[in-house]
Structures are given as C-alpha cells and as structure tokens.
Motif scaffolding. Structure first.
Motif, PDB file in Angstrom:
ATOM      1  N   ALA A 109       0.841  -1.196   0.000  1.00 35.23           N
ATOM      2  CA  ALA A 109       0.000   0.000   0.000  1.00 35.23           C
ATOM      3  C   ALA A 109       0.875   1.244   0.000  1.00 35.23           C
ATOM      4  CB  ALA A 109      -0.903   0.005   1.230  1.00 35.23           C
ATOM      5  N   ARG A 110       0.391   2.289  -0.652  1.00 38.35           N
ATOM      6  CA  ARG A 110       1.082   3.585  -0.645  1.00 38.35           C
ATOM      7  C   ARG A 110       0.512   4.386   0.518  1.00 38.35           C
ATOM      8  NH1 ARG A 110       4.719   3.920  -4.248  1.00 38.35           N
ATOM      9  NH2 ARG A 110       5.147   6.123  -3.874  1.00 38.35           N
ATOM     10  N   LEU A 111       1.345   4.622   1.517  1.00 39.85           N
ATOM     11  CA  LEU A 111       0.911   5.251   2.759  1.00 39.85           C
ATOM     12  C   LEU A 111       1.858   6.360   3.179  1.00 39.85           C
ATOM     13  CD1 LEU A 111       0.333   1.926   4.762  1.00 39.85           C
ATOM     14  CD2 LEU A 111      -1.405   3.239   3.514  1.00 39.85           C
ATOM     15  N   SER A 112       1.342   7.276   3.964  1.00 37.18           N
ATOM     16  CA  SER A 112       2.214   8.247   4.614  1.00 37.18           C
ATOM     17  C   SER A 112       2.920   7.517   5.758  1.00 37.18           C
ATOM     18  CB  SER A 112       1.397   9.416   5.165  1.00 37.18           C
ATOM     19  OG  SER A 112       0.596   8.975   6.253  1.00 37.18           O
ATOM     20  N   GLU A 113       3.959   8.130   6.299  1.00 35.67           N
ATOM     21  CA  GLU A 113       4.657   7.498   7.415  1.00 35.67           C
ATOM     22  C   GLU A 113       3.717   7.334   8.613  1.00 35.67           C
ATOM     23  OE1 GLU A 113       8.542   8.180  10.256  1.00 35.67           O
ATOM     24  OE2 GLU A 113       8.492   9.161   8.294  1.00 35.67           O
ATOM     25  N   SER A 130       6.982  -2.829   6.459  1.00 38.91           N
ATOM     26  CA  SER A 130       8.319  -2.361   6.089  1.00 38.91           C
ATOM     27  C   SER A 130       8.247  -1.566   4.789  1.00 38.91           C
ATOM     28  CB  SER A 130       9.274  -3.555   5.923  1.00 38.91           C
ATOM     29  OG  SER A 130       8.791  -4.436   4.935  1.00 38.91           O
ATOM     30  N   PRO A 131       9.184  -0.603   4.612  1.00 33.48           N
ATOM     31  CA  PRO A 131       9.217   0.142   3.349  1.00 33.48           C
ATOM     32  C   PRO A 131       9.406  -0.833   2.190  1.00 33.48           C
ATOM     33  CG  PRO A 131      10.656   1.160   4.970  1.00 33.48           C
ATOM     34  CD  PRO A 131      10.220  -0.166   5.538  1.00 33.48           C
ATOM     35  N   GLU A 139       2.479  13.316  -2.638  1.00 36.62           N
ATOM     36  CA  GLU A 139       1.732  13.464  -1.389  1.00 36.62           C
ATOM     37  C   GLU A 139       2.492  12.869  -0.199  1.00 36.62           C
ATOM     38  OE1 GLU A 139      -2.037  11.660  -2.194  1.00 36.62           O
ATOM     39  OE2 GLU A 139      -2.603  13.189  -3.639  1.00 36.62           O
ATOM     40  N   ASP A 140       3.812  12.679  -0.363  1.00 40.36           N
ATOM     41  CA  ASP A 140       4.657  12.086   0.684  1.00 40.36           C
ATOM     42  C   ASP A 140       4.200  10.688   1.086  1.00 40.36           C
ATOM     43  OD1 ASP A 140       6.621  13.964   0.829  1.00 40.36           O
ATOM     44  OD2 ASP A 140       5.712  15.078   2.477  1.00 40.36           O
ATOM     45  N   TYR A 144       4.607   0.581   1.164  1.00 47.27           N
ATOM     46  CA  TYR A 144       4.934  -0.231   2.337  1.00 47.27           C
ATOM     47  C   TYR A 144       4.392  -1.628   2.105  1.00 47.27           C
ATOM     48  CZ  TYR A 144       6.196   3.912   5.003  1.00 47.27           C
ATOM     49  OH  TYR A 144       6.811   5.061   5.458  1.00 47.27           O
ATOM     50  N   LYS A 145       5.115  -2.582   2.633  1.00 48.56           N
ATOM     51  CA  LYS A 145       4.734  -3.987   2.495  1.00 48.56           C
ATOM     52  C   LYS A 145       4.333  -4.513   3.866  1.00 48.56           C
ATOM     53  CE  LYS A 145       6.644  -8.442   1.014  1.00 48.56           C
ATOM     54  NZ  LYS A 145       7.828  -9.071   0.404  1.00 48.56           N
TER      55      LYS A 145
END
Length: 151
Positions: A109-113, A130-131, A139-140, A144-145
């Motif tokens: 998924a593409r997520l913010s920190e 994990s990254p 959009e920063d 993440y996996k």
C-alpha cells in the motif's frame, strides 16, 4: 517498524473493521461511543454490509474494552492477509495490492509514514510493516509492504 508501541486493548478483525467504518463519519469519540451503545447506527452500504449489532453488543458487554479501543486505539487479535487488505481500505481509504503467492503473501500500500505507523500499531503478533520501494510520491506517500514476520 517493529518497535511500534501496541495498544493493550484487543479487538477481533471484524470488530476493528466495523469500528473503522464508523470512524469515517467523523463523530467525536463520545458521540461514536454513545451511538454504538444505543445501536443508533446507519445502514452500511459498503461492499462489507456491516451488521453493527455485534459491535453494539461488544460496546455494552465489554464497555471498558470498547471505550479504550475508541479513545486509545487497539490491536487486532488475529489478522488474515485479506483482513489487512480490508482494514487498509476501510481505515485508510487506500486500495492496496493483495499478493497471494504461497509463502510470499503480502499487502502493498502507498501510505504516509503516519499511516504506516498506525497500521503497524493495530497488526496482530506475527505481522510487520516495512518500506517497499523507498520512493515517495507528491503526497509524501511511499510503498509499504505488510507481510508475516519470518524468523
């Protein structure tokens, strides 16, 4: 993200999904708690067709657990790969990629920190975030996996 502090309150995966679907209405915590306890909830029109009566029962039978989950967060008791995929969709409004290869199942998924940390905090024992590729978008958000932690 293995060092993310996990809340002590635990919910089933399904209860967590129902709670997250109600949080999307933006009600303050006190209002959310009272609506669930009273069973005064909307009909779910999502693909999940949540029946909130089970959440109302939890809110009334285990009031402290429910209030803590709403106000301080929760950890899911037991995750499945499809459940994690659904949680990301419901809680984070992200359509994630579901990888179902035996021995390599994962959700990307593409997520913010902050979203990645929130996700890591709710996952049950044995799962990690994990990254994945390190590249951030405009959009920063980065990939993440989410996968089982291998010893």
């Amino acid at each position: 993200m293995a060092d993310t502090l996990k809340p002590e309150t635990k919910l089933s995966q399904w209860d967590a999904l129902m709670l997250e679907s109600l949080k999307a209405y933006g009600w303050p915590n006190d209002e959310l708690i009272s609506k669930v306890q009273a069973g005064n909830l909307p009909t779910d029109e999502s693909k999940f067709h949540f029946e909130y009566t089970a959440l109302t029962a939890l809110a009334n039978e285990e009031q402290d657990t429910f209030v803590q989950a709403v106000t301080n967060g929760y950890q899911i008791k037991y995750n499945t790969i499809r459940g994690i995929h659904s949680w990301i969709l419901v809680a984070l409004k992200q359509e994630a990629e579901l990888i179902l290869e035996p021995e390599n199942e994962a959700v990307i998924a593409r997520l913010s920190e902050a979203e990645a940390q929130h996700l890591a905090s709710v996952l049950s024992f044995g799962w990690g975030v994990s990254p994945h590729d390190g590249e951030q978008d405009s959009e920063d958000r980065a990939a993440y996996k989410v996968a089982p932690v291998r010893a």
